[in-house]
Design an enzyme around this catalytic site. Structure first.
Site, PDB file in Angstrom:
ATOM      1  N   LYS A 170       0.852  -1.193   0.000  1.00  0.00           N
ATOM      2  CA  LYS A 170       0.000   0.000   0.000  1.00  0.00           C
ATOM      3  C   LYS A 170       0.884   1.237   0.000  1.00  0.00           C
ATOM      4  CE  LYS A 170      -1.891   2.773   2.861  1.00  0.00           C
ATOM      5  NZ  LYS A 170      -1.835   4.027   2.061  1.00  0.00           N
ATOM      6  N   GLU A 379      11.121  15.639  14.686  1.00  0.00           N
ATOM      7  CA  GLU A 379      11.287  15.588  13.235  1.00  0.00           C
ATOM      8  C   GLU A 379      10.335  16.616  12.608  1.00  0.00           C
ATOM      9  OE1 GLU A 379       9.856  11.994  11.252  1.00  0.00           O
ATOM     10  OE2 GLU A 379      11.725  11.958  10.123  1.00  0.00           O
TER      11      GLU A 379
END
Ligand code: NAD
Length: 476
Positions: A170, A379
């Protein structure tokens, strides 16, 4: 509007509902892909299961031949694939074409690697013959992000197929188009129907249905720590192995004796590639206090000279992937401003003119970042470089290791002992000295320490992630 189908059991599958794919350079919809749910996932997993009974028995040389043919077709279509990748991700065309070349290289590399991937024999005693052999898991599930769709497709699918697994992948909802194109090329290369299925849709529906499916034998996930945790729980429930390639807050560490001619472009490229939306982006600059001023000035100059524009104009910096991602990055900057951050370059979104409705952001340099602040720890996933000074090598190591992540690090020094000490002491899956990254690094084992994940992909090591070892014991 282009309707693009999922590829299940070698056939094109559509769904009533669709997911729009945007061009981040313009904000316009470029395609619609199926909004797969449990029914489509079930079809894909069943197809992979059926195909796996045959594919695992195909001679290694024949599997390798098909993978090599697949690599040739990717090379043949390099320009088209690169164009599509640039369009859906916003990365400059040159980088996207390079990604297509690396995608082909993965299939070549694993075709060769699997042909020399042997078990061993164990000399226990004269009366027993003992040997080990590597066997595929069976059906492997692969969930990948939007930043390097082709390369990550290849680094996870090539070793899985080479080892004799059949796969259901996916891609991210934002950038599924090249994975679908690659699935068609794999069929053209002679891969049996069902050996590689690509299902599209949202993470919470298609992704969750795939990773929670009762008939998969292994999961390879690349993405955020948060989703990685959810997937590891799904794997734990079924007691199946999982490889997690997660995020990073990687440091570039510049010592006083560094060669600045190499360090400056190295540091700049490490944060600007794919607009900072790279798991291994060098998003922290740790710099010795004696060279801080000169290095910051040179990076400021380099950022001022960066050319920014739509992916197809092939400049240095493209847009971020989405409006949501740009807003997220801007909220980090707003919070930092509120806390008195020194933004010495960039810091703003770019709109209008050539930027139109695209999701552009200036390359941003923030000086004297507190290593414990959000900018020093989290991040950001944008073209934002956080600078922190260090006094000595011990403090450099302390700062380098002072986040939850441990994916990659760069060290810039002329001193051999400093270089080796840093390689030994920095907690990261890859440590580079006087360079950063390795031109795609197909051959180099890659993966995280700490919250950056576990398991390894790439290199010969990557084959082991997609196989299990069996020991045979024969009494003579
Ligand atoms: P993400 O975790 O949001 O999504 C990644 C993939 O997971 C997508 O395909 C998404 O649809 C799917 N997903 C989302 N929720 C899911 C769920 N509940 N169940 C199953 N699947 C689900 O990450 P992203 O925003 O697409 O990518 C950015 C992140 O990926 C960053 O943290 C980056 O560092 C990381 N990343 C890591 C590497 C690596 O090799 N270590 C490489 C590239 C990106």
């Amino acid at each position: 509007m282009k309707q693009v189908a999922a590829v299940i059991n070698g056939e094109s599958i559509q769904t009533r509902n669709t997911v729009a794919v945007l061009d981040p350079s313009s904000g316009e919809v470029i395609a619609e892909t199926p909004d797969c749910g449990p029914a489509e996932i079930d079809l894909a997993v069943s197809a992979a299961r059926r195909a796996s009974h045959q594919w695992r028995k195909v001679a290694v040389a024949d599997r390798a031949r098909i993978l090599r043919r697949f690599a040739q077709l990717i090379e043949r279509d390099r320009d088209d694939l690169g164009h599509l990748e640039a369009l859906q991700t916003g990365k400059p065309l040159r980088q996207a074409r390079r990604d297509a070349e690396l995608t082909a290289r993965y299939f070549d590399f694993y075709a060769s690697a699997v042909e020399t991937h042997y078990g061993s024999s164990i000399p226990l005693n004269a009366d027993t013959m003992i040997f080990t052999q590597w066997e595929p898991h069976g059906v492997t599930a692969h969930v990948i992000p939007w930043n390097y769709p082709m390369q990550i497709f290849a680094r996870t699918i090539a070793p899985a197929l080479a080892m004799g697994n059949c796969c259901v992948l996916k891609p991210a909802e934002e950038a599924p188009l090249t994975a679908l194109r690659l699935a068609s090329l794999a069929l053209e290369a002679g891969l049996p129907a069902g050996a590689l299925n690509v299902v599209t849709g949202y993470g919470e529906t298609a992704g969750a249905a795939l990773t929670g499916h009762s008939d998969i034998d292994h999961i390879s996930f690349t993405g955020s720590v948060e989703v990685g945790r959810t997937i590891a729980r799904a794997a734990a429930n079924r007691v199946i192995p999982v490889t997690l390639e997660l995020g990073g807050k990687s440091p570039n560490i510049v010592f006083a004796d560094a060669d600045m001619e190499r360090a400056v472009p190295g540091v700049v490229n490490a944060i600007l590639q794919m607009a900072g939306q790279t798991c291994s982006a060098g998003s922290r600059l740790l710099v010795h206090e004696s060279v801080h001023d000169i290095l910051v000035e040179r990076i400021q100059q380099a950022f001022a000279n960066v050319t920014i524009g739509p992916a197809l104009s092939d400049l240095t910096l493209g847009p971020l992937i989405s409006q949501a991602q740009r807003s997220r990055v801007l909220s980090f900057l707003d919070e930092a401003r509120g806390n008195g951050a020194k933004i010495v370059a960039g810091g703003s979104a770019l709109n209008g003119g050539v930027f139109g409705e695209g999701f552009f952001l200036q390359p941003t340099l923030i000086d004297d970042v507190d290593p414990d602040s959000p900018l020093g720890q989290e991040e950001v996933f944008g073209p934002v470089l956080a600078v922190t000074r260090f006094r000595d090598i011990d403090e450099a190591v302390q700062f380098a290791n002072g986040t939850d992540y441990g994916l990659v690090a760069g060290v810039w020094t002329r001193d051999l002992s400093t270089a080796h000490r840093m390689i030994r002491e920095v907690l990261a899956g890859q440590v580079f000295v006087n360079t950063y990254g390795a031109s795609g690094g197909v051959e180099l084992p890659f993966g995280g320490f700490k919250r950056s994940g576990y398991g390894r992909e790439k290199g010969a090591e990557g084959l082991r992630s997609f196989a299990q070892i069996k020991t045979g014991v024969v009494a003579l």
